[in-house]
Design an enzyme around this catalytic site. Structure first.
Site, PDB file in Angstrom:
ATOM      1  N   ASN A  28       3.542  -4.416  -1.082  1.00 54.71           N
ATOM      2  CA  ASN A  28       4.021  -3.040  -1.126  1.00 54.71           C
ATOM      3  C   ASN A  28       5.195  -2.831  -0.167  1.00 54.71           C
ATOM      4  O   ASN A  28       5.156  -3.328   0.972  1.00 54.71           O
ATOM      5  CB  ASN A  28       2.896  -2.076  -0.754  1.00 54.71           C
ATOM      6  N   SER A  48      -2.478  -5.238  -0.303  1.00 56.01           N
ATOM      7  CA  SER A  48      -3.378  -4.293  -0.957  1.00 56.01           C
ATOM      8  C   SER A  48      -4.808  -4.805  -0.845  1.00 56.01           C
ATOM      9  O   SER A  48      -5.062  -5.998  -0.992  1.00 56.01           O
ATOM     10  CB  SER A  48      -2.996  -4.139  -2.440  1.00 56.01           C
ATOM     11  N   ARG A  55      13.914  35.452  28.279  1.00 57.08           N
ATOM     12  CA  ARG A  55      13.094  34.238  28.198  1.00 57.08           C
ATOM     13  C   ARG A  55      11.911  34.507  27.283  1.00 57.08           C
ATOM     14  O   ARG A  55      11.315  35.578  27.343  1.00 57.08           O
ATOM     15  CB  ARG A  55      12.593  33.799  29.579  1.00 57.08           C
ATOM     16  N   LYS A  81      -0.078  -8.038  -4.760  1.00 60.69           N
ATOM     17  CA  LYS A  81       0.978  -7.065  -4.481  1.00 60.69           C
ATOM     18  C   LYS A  81       1.575  -7.243  -3.084  1.00 60.69           C
ATOM     19  O   LYS A  81       0.884  -7.637  -2.138  1.00 60.69           O
ATOM     20  CB  LYS A  81       0.435  -5.635  -4.583  1.00 60.69           C
TER      21      LYS A  81
END
Length: 351
Positions: free
Chosen positions: A281, A273, A312, A279
């Site tokens: 994550n 972070s 088509r 942190k």
């Protein structure tokens, strides 16, 4: 900046996949289209539709042919499809005597769709192996921590005690089923496309079926009647891709919730972070959820492309070109991230 996150200069670090990108490259597409033209010439020569000498010349030219991609781009802007220009260039390379036998009895959709089938077949084999890698990593988790305790959660609330093995089973069993389905695509889904101008192979008369069967054999694809406006093979494969990413998304969601709880899983390799250095994550787990939801939304668009009017459709066909490569790219990224995530588990269950 590019239009797609899958080949973006830096987002591709998270979402890109070089092996799958290669199968959707100009080089791979042209190689597969030329494989169709060479195989068609050989099949038609075998059954007396074109001279053998012409087929040999066409096959030889295809082996060494390098198209003018700039001219193909300009022509596609007018023709809506690349094959008319590719055939023009290939006929010049083949030379006058054999030029009239290039692409005999075929139409642009035969070339484009068969090229796609050849490349999707290679991708399915790649994905089957990657699913196996994820399963192997999860099975290793079971051997290490399978008997440890977890708390089951139903409707996001604590329920009863279970084991790590119980939760692993909910991740592994769907993947084994998807792997079986991927392995079966070679005989169930990936078929040669050969119908000519309006699906009737009118130029081949009574030899149409045998030439098509030989063409399929040459290309190691399934032989079946033309499917120009019957797009179930595309929808079936897209559906399978969404099932794969959906199961991987469940794995990612569970891991993210377990990491949030804090006492049931330990992961290595988390993302950092910019504001909170402490942190880690669970980036891979989060992106697995993203990719599952992305593919689920794209299935709806593929179902829109099933509506091919009459013999088509230009609009429905073009819609497939926008959607299917993105779904394949999302599945490739999910399989890569799932293998990394499973390999980064350092503990499951409570100590």
């Amino acid at each position: 900046m590019t239009y797609s996150a899958f080949d973006h200069p830096y987002l591709s670090g998270l979402l890109g996949d070089e092996a799958v990108a290669a199968e959707f490259s100009v080089v791979a597409d042209v190689r597969a289209m030329l494989a169709f033209e060479a195989a068609l010439a050989r099949a038609e020569a075998r059954h007396g539709v074109i001279p053998e000498a012409a087929a040999n010349r066409i096959a030889e030219a295809c082996r060494g042919f390098s198209p003018d991609v700039g001219a193909m781009r300009r022509a596609t802007a007018i023709d809506g499809v690349v094959v008319p220009e590719l055939v023009r260039q290939l006929r010049r390379a083949v030379g006058e005597e054999a030029a009239e036998h290039v692409h005999f009895g075929a139409t642009s959709q035969d070339v484009v769709d068969t090229s796609l089938m050849l490349r999707l077949k290679a991708i399915a084999e790649l994905f089957s192996g990657r699913v196996g890698d994820v399963v192997t990593a999860l099975e290793a988790c079971g051997r290490h921590w399978g008997e440890r305790a977890l708390t089951a959660h139903t409707r996001m609330q604590p329920a009863i005690p279970i084991t790590v093995a119980d939760r692993l089973r909910s991740w592994i069993e769907p993947l084994l089923d998807h792997q079986d389905r991927l392995d079966a695509t070679g005989t169930d889904i990936f078929a040669v496309q050969f119908g000519g101008a309006a699906g009737t192979l009118e130029k081949l008369k009574g030899k149409a079926d045998i030439v098509r069967a030989t063409l399929a054999e040459e290309l190691a694809l399934v032989d079946c009647p033309q499917w120009h406006s019957q797009r179930l093979p595309i929808a079936d494969f897209a559906h399978l891709l969404s099932l794969v990413t959906g199961s991987l998304g469940k794995f990612g969601q569970d891991v993210a919730l377990m990491a949030q709880a804090g006492d049931e899983i330990v992961l290595a390799g988390g993302g950092g972070s910019s504001a909170m250095p402490h942190k880690q994550n669970p980036v891979a787990a989060e992106v697995l959820v993203t990719l599952a939801r992305f593919n689920a939304t794209q299935v709806s668009a593929i179902h829109q492309s099933l509506v091919h009017e009459q013999e088509r459709s230009g609009s429905a066909w073009t819609l497939e070109w926008l959607i299917l490569p993105q779904m394949v790219g999302a599945t490739a990224a999910a399989l890569r991230l799932a293998a990394e995530l499973a390999g980064n588990v350092r503990r499951l269950g409570r100590v």
